[in-house]
Design an enzyme around this catalytic site. Structure first.
Site, PDB file in Angstrom:
ATOM      1  N   ASP A  71       9.795  13.364  -0.196  1.00 56.09           N
ATOM      2  CA  ASP A  71       9.402  12.235   0.634  1.00 56.09           C
ATOM      3  C   ASP A  71      10.456  11.130   0.561  1.00 56.09           C
ATOM      4  O   ASP A  71      10.136   9.974   0.305  1.00 56.09           O
ATOM      5  CB  ASP A  71       8.016  11.740   0.214  1.00 56.09           C
ATOM      6  CG  ASP A  71       7.322  10.954   1.330  1.00 56.09           C
ATOM      7  OD1 ASP A  71       7.820  10.995   2.483  1.00 56.09           O
ATOM      8  OD2 ASP A  71       6.304  10.295   1.056  1.00 56.09           O
ATOM      9  N   LYS A 115       0.141   0.897  -9.531  1.00 55.04           N
ATOM     10  CA  LYS A 115      -0.391   1.610  -8.362  1.00 55.04           C
ATOM     11  C   LYS A 115      -1.735   2.198  -8.728  1.00 55.04           C
ATOM     12  O   LYS A 115      -1.843   3.064  -9.592  1.00 55.04           O
ATOM     13  CB  LYS A 115       0.576   2.718  -7.927  1.00 55.04           C
ATOM     14  CG  LYS A 115       0.087   3.505  -6.731  1.00 55.04           C
ATOM     15  CD  LYS A 115       1.206   4.235  -6.022  1.00 55.04           C
ATOM     16  CE  LYS A 115       1.381   5.629  -6.562  1.00 55.04           C
ATOM     17  NZ  LYS A 115       2.404   6.397  -5.840  1.00 55.04           N
ATOM     18  N   LYS A 164       0.853  -1.180   0.000  1.00 55.05           N
ATOM     19  CA  LYS A 164       0.000   0.000   0.000  1.00 55.05           C
ATOM     20  C   LYS A 164       0.891   1.233   0.000  1.00 55.05           C
ATOM     21  O   LYS A 164       1.744   1.400   0.859  1.00 55.05           O
ATOM     22  CB  LYS A 164      -0.898   0.003   1.236  1.00 55.05           C
ATOM     23  CG  LYS A 164      -1.914  -1.121   1.250  1.00 55.05           C
ATOM     24  CD  LYS A 164      -3.277  -0.588   1.692  1.00 55.05           C
ATOM     25  CE  LYS A 164      -4.276  -1.688   2.013  1.00 55.05           C
ATOM     26  NZ  LYS A 164      -4.821  -2.347   0.846  1.00 55.05           N
ATOM     27  N   VAL A 201      -0.796  -1.013  -4.440  1.00 59.35           N
ATOM     28  CA  VAL A 201       0.086  -1.392  -5.535  1.00 59.35           C
ATOM     29  C   VAL A 201      -0.091  -2.876  -5.834  1.00 59.35           C
ATOM     30  O   VAL A 201      -0.037  -3.719  -4.930  1.00 59.35           O
ATOM     31  CB  VAL A 201       1.560  -1.099  -5.180  1.00 59.35           C
ATOM     32  CG1 VAL A 201       2.457  -1.397  -6.379  1.00 59.35           C
ATOM     33  CG2 VAL A 201       1.723   0.342  -4.742  1.00 59.35           C
ATOM     34  N   GLY A 234       1.415   5.624  -0.805  1.00 56.38           N
ATOM     35  CA  GLY A 234       0.873   6.870  -0.286  1.00 56.38           C
ATOM     36  C   GLY A 234      -0.572   7.099  -0.693  1.00 56.38           C
ATOM     37  O   GLY A 234      -1.405   7.464   0.119  1.00 56.38           O
ATOM     38  N   PHE A 235      -0.879   6.849  -1.953  1.00 53.55           N
ATOM     39  CA  PHE A 235      -2.203   7.225  -2.417  1.00 53.55           C
ATOM     40  C   PHE A 235      -2.991   6.053  -2.993  1.00 53.55           C
ATOM     41  O   PHE A 235      -3.897   6.240  -3.776  1.00 53.55           O
ATOM     42  CB  PHE A 235      -2.082   8.345  -3.442  1.00 53.55           C
ATOM     43  CG  PHE A 235      -1.433   9.545  -2.853  1.00 53.55           C
ATOM     44  CD1 PHE A 235      -2.150  10.407  -2.054  1.00 53.55           C
ATOM     45  CD2 PHE A 235      -0.081   9.780  -3.052  1.00 53.55           C
ATOM     46  CE1 PHE A 235      -1.552  11.507  -1.476  1.00 53.55           C
ATOM     47  CE2 PHE A 235       0.526  10.883  -2.477  1.00 53.55           C
ATOM     48  CZ  PHE A 235      -0.207  11.748  -1.682  1.00 53.55           C
TER      49      PHE A 235
END
Ligand SMILES: *[C@@H]1O[C@H](CO)[C@@H](O)[C@H](O)[C@H]1NC(C)=O
Ligand SMILES: *[C@@H]1O[C@H](CO)[C@@H](O)[C@H](O)[C@H]1NC(C)=O
Ligand SMILES: *[C@@H]1O[C@H](CO)[C@@H](O)[C@H](O)[C@H]1NC(C)=O
Ligand SMILES: *[C@@H]1O[C@H](CO)[C@@H](O)[C@H](O)[C@H]1NC(C)=O
Ligand SMILES: *[C@@H]1O[C@H](CO)[C@@H](O)[C@H](O)[C@H]1NC(C)=O
Ligand SMILES: *[C@@H]1O[C@H](CO)[C@@H](O)[C@H](O)[C@H]1NC(C)=O
Ligand SMILES: *[C@@H]1O[C@H](CO)[C@@H](O)[C@H](O)[C@H]1NC(C)=O
Ligand SMILES: *[C@@H]1O[C@H](CO)[C@@H](O)[C@H](O)[C@H]1NC(C)=O
Ligand SMILES: *[C@@H]1O[C@H](CO)[C@@H](O)[C@H](O)[C@H]1NC(C)=O
Ligand SMILES: *[C@@H]1O[C@H](CO)[C@@H](O)[C@H](O)[C@H]1NC(C)=O
Length: 884
Positions: free
Chosen positions: A702, A605, A586, A592, A588-589
């Site tokens: 990030d 993703k 999983k 996957v 950030g958004f």
């Protein structure tokens, strides 16, 4: 009265002084009609009598254009032609001026649909290394004028147009006028024009040269609250401001004399510091008992000037010597008749400026001139980024340069690479003027002549690469040879290794052990680590050369699985992932999934379509990845933007992320020290590429161990660019609205100031390095010091590196290397971003750590012979095209 001292201190009123002002005939004026061809054309503009000439001698980029014929009758001739800049991020005019003089600099922009696109451009203007203004064209025939009063510090000035979006910058005319040194003084910074108005009685046009000998443009102003009065009598206008007669002969008075009179305006930039100049002269013939006297206050009662009586037919100028500002950007000046006054207030002209902070220092002027000469000598004007100041702002630093940015001093050039730049002729002595140069790369050119002896006198020079210049006479001057012998300088003369036909990323090396010896000795001294010194080896022969891996970045995209049209439909995604069969993780958004595209494994993703935020990040990532390719950045294979279904398809990284590999979650062996160094250097290269290799540069925002992915050979790539952003253009809001990133990795300075820079990534990368060394969680509330930075610092006070290095390594690592990397990591996480190294430096240091580790594995003294070469080549060839 308290306010009295205050205004005595701050307020300056300039009455007429006896000065003889010669209406110098355009003396010192530079009037460029941009894009005028042929380049030797000059003409006298009919309405102003100003002589314009072509800009061709002042700029070497851009293409010429013309506004549509239908519009030419609306404008003065100097805006008919224009110069546009479809190429390059920053394009600059170079103008010779007098140092320490104050100038008016004005750019005029009339779009006139010159390109037939009917799209209104917007872009930025820079002066030297500082942003001055943003140009936004509002209509086909709208004239946009941007003016600044600026004291030039050097004898040349650069005015740059900077691309900020998809549209193409252009300029119609550029005008420069000398100003009186005693006028418009500020505490600091330059003055950008916001408004300059006068109050004519009937509709009049603007006033400029030759009524205004300084060629300022005065715009007429009228509204239904003010009335205009005028006189035919001459006005004494001789103060420092040289306000034109035509401006002073008219004045505004309130339409309704019994009401208070307001003049107000709003600045969009509420943080702007502002200077306001008011020009007054009594132009009515007053009767014996008439008095015109008024108070001026602003922003609800602050005193500006009390009991003011404009002098008869003579100018006085009122301004404050320190800037004013207003928290909401609103400025509201009230003019009130005093008790004894029989006539209403009056004002003849008003000028409003905002302060542009010229905090960004450019490059040292000697170095600028050396670089300009180098550019000219070798005809390098085709280098798109070689425009404007060489080092500053950092985002637009010339390609091939690295600079130092000392606080409050001009930048200096520390490395220059002109590799593969088609240089011909001899090596120019201008290079000797780059006094702080450490590395010089002139490889793979067509230089001839001899190796100059001046290299020997460049005390800081540590590396010279002259390889791949077949015509160069390779005789090394005696003095230079001495420096090579004493190992204070590395000279590379042999040609670089080239793959057959294919372009393989090349690693220039040579086989001397002496270099490593030096390196180790330095390290030993530096770290005061007691270790058996390696035996001295025989002195190197005359042309034996470096022992360092010289970083050469011929970045190649990985063409293997990237198809031309990378947009993929949702049904294809379903097929590819076998209906989302296997979850990889999983992000950030979104989630996957594993996928299969024409027999190649991919990672898909899917973005959760609930969040609007997600779509923005999605777009950002697609846009970024479509233009960024680097072997240490996870590549985008395709994307899906199909209604609600958003997906990003990446190359598959079989070995998961670095965090998992460190924690042992994936099973398998512990990552060795060498693996770790290699991963660190590769991730660092990916990041360095974002900062220095992309135009415009990017901040990842990030960086963390879960965003460093490993392929089946444990090659590392940086992933997850959803938060990345181009650097904001200097001077514009660097301040991002949301502080994004991951706790623990987040640069505290960025968090505090919202000031985004590449140094925030350096911070996060430092945290990653500490994790790589220690294999400790970034934040652990049960530890003496919860944050890893503090914990490492705390543990090291005991002086033992072993107390922090990952115990899973069972002591199988090089202590020197460990010290070195920890020192580097701690430098990266320095609370002050200025003190952090650049990623380029980090990559260099990490390369040395890898070299140390390799040499240790080779068994101490025989370190770093050809074996390391083989290693480097094999890891490089992994990325060679076709190797997959
Ligand atoms: C401009 O240059 C051209 C040739 O380059 C020449 O024929 C012409 O006379 C020049 N014009 C002026 C005004 O110098
Ligand atoms: C321009 O110069 C000519 C000749 O010197 C003069 O007759 C004319 O009035 C001037 N025009 C302007 C607008 O100043
Ligand atoms: C500016 O000055 C330099 C040297 O001082 C000269 O080479 C250059 O041609 C000048 N540029 C212009 C436009 O006059
Ligand atoms: C203008 O004034 C500045 C100080 O305000 C001074 O340093 C400079 O030399 C002056 N320049 C000229 C040309 O008078
Ligand atoms: C200039 O742009 C503004 C839009 O803000 C528009 O209202 C105005 O009509 C334009 N003027 C001209 C001359 O095109
Ligand atoms: C001035 O014009 C504005 C609108 O343009 C109007 O609202 C206002 O009443 C007018 N003021 C006077 C004094 O006529
Ligand atoms: C300016 O200030 C006065 C009172 O100080 C107020 O009545 C007026 O509305 C203000 N004007 C603006 C545009 O804010
Ligand atoms: C003008 O300013 C003075 C000093 O602040 C003040 O005493 C006086 O009342 C003001 N007059 C008016 C009409 O506002
Ligand atoms: C008004 O004028 C008289 C006489 O000229 C003077 O004494 C008085 O101080 C003035 N008042 C103000 C408020 O300036
Ligand atoms: C190279 O330079 C040296 C020193 O100036 C000279 O003696 C030698 O003849 C040159 N060699 C060639 C091939 O030109």
């Amino acid at each position: 009265m308290k306010s009295l001292d205050w205004f005595l201190l701050l307020l300056i009123i300039v009455f007429t002084v006896l000065r003889s002002v010669k209406a110098q005939n355009q003396a010192g004026f530079i009037s460029l009609d941009c894009g005028l061809v042929p380049k030797n054309t000059t003409y006298v503009e009919k309405t102003t009598n100003i002589t314009y000439k072509s800009d061709a001698d002042y700029i070497d980029s851009g293409s010429v254009g013309k506004i549509k014929d239908a519009y030419t009758t609306l404008f003065q001739q100097q805006v008919w032609a224009l110069r546009s800049f479809p190429e390059g991020e920053r394009n600059c005019y170079n103008v010779n001026l007098t140092a320490n003089r104050k100038y008016l600099i004005r750019g005029t922009f009339v779009y006139g649909n010159y390109d037939g696109l009917n799209q209104f451009p917007s872009f930025d203007l820079h002066i030297g290394a500082t942003k001055w203004s943003s140009v936004k064209i509002l209509g086909v025939t709208n004239t946009s004028m941007h003016e600044i009063f600026h004291v030039v510090t050097q004898d040349s000035l650069q005015v740059c147009l900077v691309k900020t979006g998809p549209t193409t910058p252009f300029i119609s005319s550029l005008e420069i006028r000398p100003l009186n040194n005693d006028s418009y003084n500020t505490q600091s910074g330059s003055l950008m024009l916001f408004a300059r108005i006068y109050f004519p009685s009937q509709s009049s046009s603007f006033i400029r040269y030759d009524e205004d000998i300084r060629d300022r443009a005065w715009l007429p102003f009228s509204d239904n609250e003010t009335m205009s009065i005028s006189t035919d009598l001459p006005i004494g206008t001789n103060n420092f401001y040289d306000v034109p007669q035509a401006v002073m002969k008219t004045a505004a008075i309130p339409a309704n004399a019994s009401k208070p009179w307001y003049l107000w305006w709003t600045l969009d930039d509420v943080s702007a510091q502002s200077y306001v100049y008011m020009h007054f002269a009594e132009i009515q013939n007053l009767k014996a008992n008439d008095i015109r006297e008024f108070n001026i206050t602003y922003n609800g009662g602050l005193s500006w000037y009390d009991y003011f009586r404009p002098p008869k037919l003579s100018i006085s100028t009122i301004f404050h010597s320190i800037p004013v500002n207003s928290p909401d950007g609103k400025y509201n000046f009230t003019f009130t008749m005093t008790g004894n006054s029989t006539l209403p207030p009056l004002i003849n002209a008003l000028e409003i400026y905002t302060v542009v902070d010229i905090t960004q220092l450019g490059t040292d002027k000697g170095e600028v001139s050396a670089m300009m000469n180098i550019k000219k000598t070798y005809g390098l004007s085709k280098k798109l980024s070689w425009q404007g100041d060489p080092c500053a702002p950092q985002v637009y630093r010339w390609e091939g340069l690295n600079c130092s940015y000392p606080d409050s001093e001009p930048s200096l050039i520390i490395s220059l690479s002109l590799k593969e730049s088609e240089l011909t002729g001899t090596i120019t002595s201008e290079i000797s003027k780059l006094t702080t140069l450490k590395e010089l790369d002139l490889s793979d050119n067509d230089l001839s002549g001899e190796i100059p002896a001046f290299f020997a006198d460049m005390k800081l020079l540590k590396l010279i690469n002259l390889s791949g210049n077949p015509k160069l006479n390779l005789t090394v001057p005696h003095s230079l040879q001495e420096r090579v012998n004493s190992k204070s300088l590395t000279l590379i003369l042999n040609p670089t290794l080239k793959g057959e036909g294919k372009k393989v990323p090349v690693i220039a090396i040579a086989a001397s052990m002496a270099g490593v010896f030096v390196l180790l000795v330095i390290l030993a001294i530096f770290f005061v680590v007691r270790k058996k010194k390696p035996k001295s080896t025989t002195a190197p022969g005359p042309q034996s050369v470096t022992a360092r891996i010289v970083k050469t970045e011929t970045i190649q995209s990985n063409p293997s699985i990237i198809t031309k049209d990378r947009r993929i439909t949702y049904p294809e995604v379903l097929k590819m992932t076998n209906n989302f069969e296997r979850v990889l993780g999983k992000g950030g958004f979104g989630t996957v999934y594993h996928g299969n595209l024409d027999g190649t494994q991919v990672a898909v993703k899917m973005l959760s379509h609930s969040s609007a935020q997600g779509y923005k990040e999605f777009k950002a990532e697609v846009e970024l990845l479509l233009r960024v390719h680097h072997r240490h950045l996870v590549g985008l294979v395709g994307y899906c933007d199909d209604g609600d279904n958003l997906a990003l398809i990446y190359e598959y990284m079989a070995n998961g992320d670095l965090r998992e590999n460190m924690s042992g979650k994936r099973g398998g062996n512990v990552l060795t020290w060498e693996n770790r160094m290699q991963i660190a250097v590769e991730a660092a290269q990916g990041l360095e590429y974002l900062h220095n290799g992309c135009r415009p540069p990017m901040v990842h925002r990030d960086v963390k161990t879960t965003n460093i992915l490993l392929n089946e050979r444990s090659g590392a790539k940086l992933a997850d660019f959803g938060l990345s952003r181009s650097f904001p253009i200097d001077g514009e809001c660097h301040v991002s609205t949301v502080v994004a990133g991951t706790p623990g990795y987040l640069d505290p300075e960025y968090y505090r100031t919202n000031w985004l820079s590449e140094k925030s990534d350096v911070y996060s990368f430092g945290v990653v390095l500490l994790e790589i060394v220690t294999n400790q969680p970034v934040i652990d509330k049960t530890r003496e010091r919860p944050h890893i930075n503090e914990w490492v610092g705390f543990m090291l006070t005991k002086g033992d590196i072993r107390s922090i290095v990952d115990p899973k390594l069972m002591g199988d690592y090089d202590t020197n290397g460990a010290w070195k990397i920890v020192e580097l990591a701690l430098a990266c996480v320095n609370p002050s971003s200025n003190r952090r190294p650049t990623m380029a430096h980090v990559v260099m240091e990490l390369n040395e750590c890898v070299a140390l580790e390799i040499s240790r594995r080779q068994g101490g003294e025989e370190m770093y012979s050809m074996a390391s070469v083989d290693h480097s080549l094999s890891s490089a060839s992994e990325f060679a095209p076709g190797a997959r």
